[in-house]
Design a protein around this motif. Structure first.
Motif, PDB file in Angstrom:
ATOM      1  N   ARG A  62       0.844  -1.098  -0.101  1.00 13.69           N
ATOM      2  CA  ARG A  62       0.067  -0.005  -0.073  1.00 13.69           C
ATOM      3  C   ARG A  62       0.791   1.274  -0.154  1.00 13.69           C
ATOM      4  NH1 ARG A  62      -3.371   2.311   5.197  1.00 13.69           N
ATOM      5  NH2 ARG A  62      -3.162   4.276   4.646  1.00 13.69           N
ATOM      6  N   PHE A  63       1.998   0.983   0.704  1.00 13.85           N
ATOM      7  CA  PHE A  63       3.183   2.200   0.791  1.00 13.85           C
ATOM      8  C   PHE A  63       4.207   2.235  -0.273  1.00 13.85           C
ATOM      9  CE2 PHE A  63       1.586   1.322   5.112  1.00 13.85           C
ATOM     10  CZ  PHE A  63       0.783   2.360   5.113  1.00 13.85           C
TER      11      PHE A  63
ATOM     12  N   ASP B 186      17.208  13.143   1.604  1.00 21.12           N
ATOM     13  CA  ASP B 186      16.346  13.022   2.830  1.00 21.12           C
ATOM     14  C   ASP B 186      17.203  13.074   4.189  1.00 21.12           C
ATOM     15  OD1 ASP B 186      14.353  12.311   1.290  1.00 21.12           O
ATOM     16  OD2 ASP B 186      14.433  10.158   1.549  1.00 21.12           O
TER      17      ASP B 186
ATOM     18  N   VAL C 256      15.792  18.156   3.598  1.00 18.07           N
ATOM     19  CA  VAL C 256      14.865  18.154   4.264  1.00 18.07           C
ATOM     20  C   VAL C 256      15.126  18.447   5.727  1.00 18.07           C
ATOM     21  CG1 VAL C 256      13.116  16.338   5.497  1.00 18.07           C
ATOM     22  CG2 VAL C 256      14.062  16.011   3.297  1.00 18.07           C
TER      23      VAL C 256
ATOM     24  N   ALA D  96       5.536  19.067   3.789  1.00 17.84           N
ATOM     25  CA  ALA D  96       5.492  17.635   3.429  1.00 17.84           C
ATOM     26  C   ALA D  96       4.393  17.083   4.993  1.00 17.84           C
ATOM     27  CB  ALA D  96       6.713  16.962   3.428  1.00 17.84           C
ATOM     28  N   SER D  97       3.610  16.843   4.743  1.00 25.63           N
ATOM     29  CA  SER D  97       2.672  16.425   5.873  1.00 25.63           C
ATOM     30  C   SER D  97       1.220  15.882   5.209  1.00 25.63           C
ATOM     31  CB  SER D  97       2.370  17.623   6.623  1.00 25.63           C
ATOM     32  OG  SER D  97       1.799  17.084   7.855  1.00 25.63           O
TER      33      SER D  97
ATOM     34  N   ASP E 217      -1.096  16.299   7.843  1.00 25.56           N
ATOM     35  CA  ASP E 217      -1.738  16.750   8.713  1.00 25.56           C
ATOM     36  C   ASP E 217      -2.431  17.927   8.159  1.00 25.56           C
ATOM     37  OD1 ASP E 217      -2.509  18.280  10.965  1.00 25.56           O
ATOM     38  OD2 ASP E 217      -0.732  18.075  12.110  1.00 25.56           O
TER      39      ASP E 217
ATOM     40  N   GLN F  43       3.601  17.968  -0.226  1.00 27.56           N
ATOM     41  CA  GLN F  43       4.005  16.670  -0.750  1.00 27.56           C
ATOM     42  C   GLN F  43       3.562  15.641   0.315  1.00 27.56           C
ATOM     43  OE1 GLN F  43       8.554  16.160  -0.670  1.00 27.56           O
ATOM     44  NE2 GLN F  43       8.805  17.576  -2.211  1.00 27.56           N
TER      45      GLN F  43
ATOM     46  N   LEU G 101       3.209  11.026   1.370  1.00 24.41           N
ATOM     47  CA  LEU G 101       3.495   9.529   0.896  1.00 24.41           C
ATOM     48  C   LEU G 101       2.627   9.061   0.121  1.00 24.41           C
ATOM     49  CD1 LEU G 101       5.326   9.083   4.453  1.00 24.41           C
ATOM     50  CD2 LEU G 101       6.391   9.933   2.340  1.00 24.41           C
TER      51      LEU G 101
ATOM     52  N   TYR H 141       5.750  11.021  -2.563  1.00 25.69           N
ATOM     53  CA  TYR H 141       6.958  10.388  -2.417  1.00 25.69           C
ATOM     54  C   TYR H 141       6.422   9.006  -2.357  1.00 25.69           C
ATOM     55  CZ  TYR H 141      11.388   9.182   0.434  1.00 25.69           C
ATOM     56  OH  TYR H 141      12.374   8.900   0.936  1.00 25.69           O
TER      57      TYR H 141
ATOM     58  N   ARG I 295       6.188   3.760   8.694  1.00 27.94           N
ATOM     59  CA  ARG I 295       4.794   4.089   8.534  1.00 27.94           C
ATOM     60  C   ARG I 295       3.907   3.391   9.567  1.00 27.94           C
ATOM     61  NH1 ARG I 295       8.074   6.071   5.670  1.00 27.94           N
ATOM     62  NH2 ARG I 295       7.768   7.727   7.421  1.00 27.94           N
TER      63      ARG I 295
ATOM     64  N   ASN J  53      -2.591   1.297  11.318  1.00 23.43           N
ATOM     65  CA  ASN J  53      -2.235   0.489  10.781  1.00 23.43           C
ATOM     66  C   ASN J  53      -1.508  -0.593  11.341  1.00 23.43           C
ATOM     67  OD1 ASN J  53      -2.172   2.526   8.760  1.00 23.43           O
ATOM     68  ND2 ASN J  53      -0.257   3.340   9.005  1.00 23.43           N
TER      69      ASN J  53
HETATM   70  C1  LIG Z   1       7.053  13.283   1.320  1.00 24.09           C
HETATM   71  C2  LIG Z   1       7.373  13.114   2.544  1.00 24.09           C
HETATM   72  C3  LIG Z   1       8.903  13.048   2.829  1.00 24.09           C
HETATM   73  C4  LIG Z   1       9.382  12.758   4.103  1.00 24.09           C
HETATM   74  N1  LIG Z   1      10.710  12.716   4.069  1.00 24.09           N
HETATM   75  C5  LIG Z   1      11.336  12.422   5.357  1.00 24.09           C
HETATM   76  C6  LIG Z   1      12.665  12.656   5.668  1.00 24.09           C
HETATM   77  O1  LIG Z   1      13.311  12.715   4.914  1.00 24.09           O
HETATM   78  N2  LIG Z   1      12.938  12.278   7.089  1.00 24.09           N
HETATM   79  C7  LIG Z   1      12.250  12.336   8.111  1.00 24.09           C
HETATM   80  O2  LIG Z   1      12.509  12.293   9.369  1.00 24.09           O
HETATM   81  N3  LIG Z   1      10.906  12.250   8.010  1.00 24.09           N
HETATM   82  C8  LIG Z   1      10.193  12.201   6.279  1.00 24.09           C
HETATM   83  N4  LIG Z   1       8.853  11.969   6.208  1.00 24.09           N
HETATM   84  C9  LIG Z   1       7.766  11.664   7.224  1.00 24.09           C
HETATM   85  C10 LIG Z   1       7.592  12.752   8.466  1.00 24.09           C
HETATM   86  O3  LIG Z   1       8.570  13.107   9.199  1.00 24.09           O
HETATM   87  C11 LIG Z   1       6.515  12.221   9.357  1.00 24.09           C
HETATM   88  O4  LIG Z   1       6.870  11.101  10.117  1.00 24.09           O
HETATM   89  C12 LIG Z   1       5.337  11.692   8.481  1.00 24.09           C
HETATM   90  O5  LIG Z   1       4.811  12.549   7.446  1.00 24.09           O
HETATM   91  C13 LIG Z   1       4.091  11.712   9.617  1.00 24.09           C
HETATM   92  O6  LIG Z   1       3.710  13.197  10.051  1.00 24.09           O
HETATM   93  P1  LIG Z   1       2.443  13.938   9.407  1.00 24.09           P
HETATM   94  O7  LIG Z   1       3.128  15.148   9.076  1.00 24.09           O
HETATM   95  O8  LIG Z   1       1.925  13.482   8.277  1.00 24.09           O
HETATM   96  O9  LIG Z   1       1.809  14.048  10.515  1.00 24.09           O
HETATM   97  P2  LIG Z   1       0.949  13.328  11.726  1.00 24.09           P
HETATM   98  O10 LIG Z   1       0.443  14.011  12.795  1.00 24.09           O
HETATM   99  O11 LIG Z   1       1.810  12.070  11.995  1.00 24.09           O
HETATM  100  O12 LIG Z   1      -0.320  12.502  10.817  1.00 24.09           O
HETATM  101  C14 LIG Z   1      -1.337  13.467  10.347  1.00 24.09           C
HETATM  102  C15 LIG Z   1      -2.401  12.530   9.677  1.00 24.09           C
HETATM  103  O13 LIG Z   1      -1.738  11.883   8.665  1.00 24.09           O
HETATM  104  C16 LIG Z   1      -2.164  10.382   8.445  1.00 24.09           C
HETATM  105  N5  LIG Z   1      -1.125   9.515   8.483  1.00 24.09           N
HETATM  106  C17 LIG Z   1       0.143   9.896   8.875  1.00 24.09           C
HETATM  107  N6  LIG Z   1       1.015   8.981   8.778  1.00 24.09           N
HETATM  108  C18 LIG Z   1       0.288   7.855   8.348  1.00 24.09           C
HETATM  109  C19 LIG Z   1       0.614   6.520   8.070  1.00 24.09           C
HETATM  110  N7  LIG Z   1       1.790   6.164   8.210  1.00 24.09           N
HETATM  111  N8  LIG Z   1      -0.293   5.955   7.798  1.00 24.09           N
HETATM  112  C20 LIG Z   1      -1.701   6.242   7.662  1.00 24.09           C
HETATM  113  N9  LIG Z   1      -1.995   7.602   7.733  1.00 24.09           N
HETATM  114  C21 LIG Z   1      -1.105   8.413   8.145  1.00 24.09           C
HETATM  115  C22 LIG Z   1      -3.096  10.370   9.724  1.00 24.09           C
HETATM  116  O14 LIG Z   1      -4.656  10.496   9.296  1.00 24.09           O
HETATM  117  C23 LIG Z   1      -2.599  11.361  10.768  1.00 24.09           C
HETATM  118  O15 LIG Z   1      -4.021  11.731  11.535  1.00 24.09           O
HETATM  119  C24 LIG Z   1       8.378  12.536   5.199  1.00 24.09           C
HETATM  120  C25 LIG Z   1       6.899  12.618   4.759  1.00 24.09           C
HETATM  121  C26 LIG Z   1       6.468  13.212   3.648  1.00 24.09           C
HETATM  122  C27 LIG Z   1       5.096  13.383   3.578  1.00 24.09           C
END
Ligand SMILES: Cc1cc2nc3c(=O)[nH]c(=O)nc-3n(C[C@H](O)[C@H](O)[C@H](O)COP(=O)(O)OP(=O)(O)OC[C@H]3O[C@@H](n4cnc5c(N)ncnc54)[C@H](O)[C@@H]3O)c2cc1C
Length: 318
Positions: free
Chosen positions: A31-32, A130, A157, A236-237, A239, A263, A265, A286, A300, A307
């Motif tokens: 899925r990811f 990254d 990043v 990139a979030s 949220d 951005q 995932l 991504y 993830r 999950n």
């Molecule tokens: C494009 C991109 C690149 C990234 N690159 C890096 C990097 O180089 N280094 C690094 O340390 N981190 C990286 N990350 C990961 C990031 O640091 C967070 O761990 C991740 O994005 C979860 O945080 P959030 O901002 O989505 O907020 P959160 O508060 O964690 O999540 C907000 C909402 O998003 C949804 N959600 C979040 N994660 C998941 C999941 N795994 N499965 C299902 N739903 C989910 C849920 O609905 C959740 O309530 C990256 C993230 C993105 C989007």
């Protein structure tokens, strides 16, 4: 606590062996993860491009321990850049330095990177470094500044959970180096990072504002028409509040939608990806691929209890 366990498991070899041998694990992980080779990932990228989404592709792998592994990973990224060009897809590349030898030998890592960035330059593409855990933040940034002297297509990043990030983001944007703002995916100690979600979120908004303020200083650089070169900041979030706060601040500064991007995932919040793209924002997905999917998958799982529940309820049923 919950998150810490999964970050711990992401590094445990015994757990990796156990989970990767279980077929259902790949079904959930896929899925990811877009597949295991370049053909798989290009297919997924074309599909996302058809939906109006740009992509950054990550060939999965980190913490390489042999020189041969770093050389093979380098060749893969060179081939990937060739494939992006050949199939003319809207995609750039993201890499992790420990896959190219940062933990083995700095000179080996730099030589691998030189080969990658020469290819990126020839194929007119962009590569983002990254960010991994805080034990190598400084080394990673040092490499980014070193690359920037010779190559314009490099970015990195910033993690809003780290105390040091305000200084780092200010210095990077002073050089107009593209920054992806994230919360941070690793387990960090209290002496270097905010541990409470509220503090991480607050800092995310604060650091995002710093980047948005710098867009005029960097001549309002926009995303390129082929979707490869990103603007100064990527929010990139998944949220929604973080994204809405960023958009609201950008609007108060009259910034065009092409001067920043959103951005997310692959496989997470597809509804939001679609919503922002339909509203005219640049959205980049991504997309990871490759056989070394275990640590990425565990991170993830760590981010969302639902999950894990789904995954392990099936594990014990096998
Ligand atoms: C494009 C991109 C690149 C990234 N690159 C890096 C990097 O180089 N280094 C690094 O340390 N981190 C990286 N990350 C990961 C990031 O640091 C967070 O761990 C991740 O994005 C979860 O945080 P959030 O901002 O989505 O907020 P959160 O508060 O964690 O999540 C907000 C909402 O998003 C949804 N959600 C979040 N994660 C998941 C999941 N795994 N499965 C299902 N739903 C989910 C849920 O609905 C959740 O309530 C990256 C993230 C993105 C989007």
């Amino acid at each position: 606590m919950f998150r810490a366990i999964f970050i711990f498991l992401s590094k445990a070899f015994w757990a990796q062996k156990l989970i990767m041998n279980w077929k259902f694990a790949w079904r959930v992980a896929s899925r990811f993860i877009a597949g295991i080779n370049i053909v798989d990932v290009i297919k997924v990228v074309k599909n996302l491009n058809d939906q109006g989404l740009n992509v950054t592709i990550d060939h999965l792998g980190e913490n390489a321990i042999t020189v041969e592994d770093t050389l093979a990973a380098t060749k893969e990224v060179i081939d990937l850049l060739e494939a992006i060009n050949h199939y003319d897809v809207h995609a750039n590349v993201s890499i992790k330095l420990t896959q190219f030898g940062l933990n083995i030998d700095n000179e080996l890592c730099k030589s691998n990177l030189q080969n990658i960035f020469e290819q990126a330059k020839n194929k007119q593409n962009f590569v983002r470094i990254d960010m991994e855990d805080s034990s190598i933040t400084q080394e990673t940034l040092d490499v980014v500044y070193w690359l920037k002297q010779a190559y314009s297509g490099v970015g990195t990043v910033i993690q809003s959970y780290l105390f040091r990030s305000e200084k780092d983001v200010t210095e990077l944007t002073n050089e107009c180096i593209p920054v992806r703002m994230v919360k941070g995916a690793y387990k960090e100690p209290a002496k270097v990072a905010f541990l409470k979600k509220n503090d991480v979120d607050k800092n995310f908004d604060h650091l995002t504002k710093i980047c948005l303020d710098k867009i005029s200083y960097c001549n309002y650089a926009e995303i390129s028409n082929d979707g490869r070169f990103p603007p100064l900041i990527a929010i990139a979030s998944h949220d929604e509040l973080r994204i809405e706060n960023a958009i609201h601040y950008a609007n108060t500064k009259d910034l065009s939608k092409k001067t920043y991007e959103i951005q997310m995932l692959y496989g997470i919040r597809r509804d939001l990806q679609k919503k922002y793209s339909e509203q005219g924002y640049s959205v980049r997905v991504y997309v990871p691929y490759g056989t070394h999917w275990y640590p990425y998958f565990m991170r993830r799982l760590a981010e969302r209890p639902a999950n894990v529940w789904f995954f392990f309820s099936n594990f014990f049923r096998k």
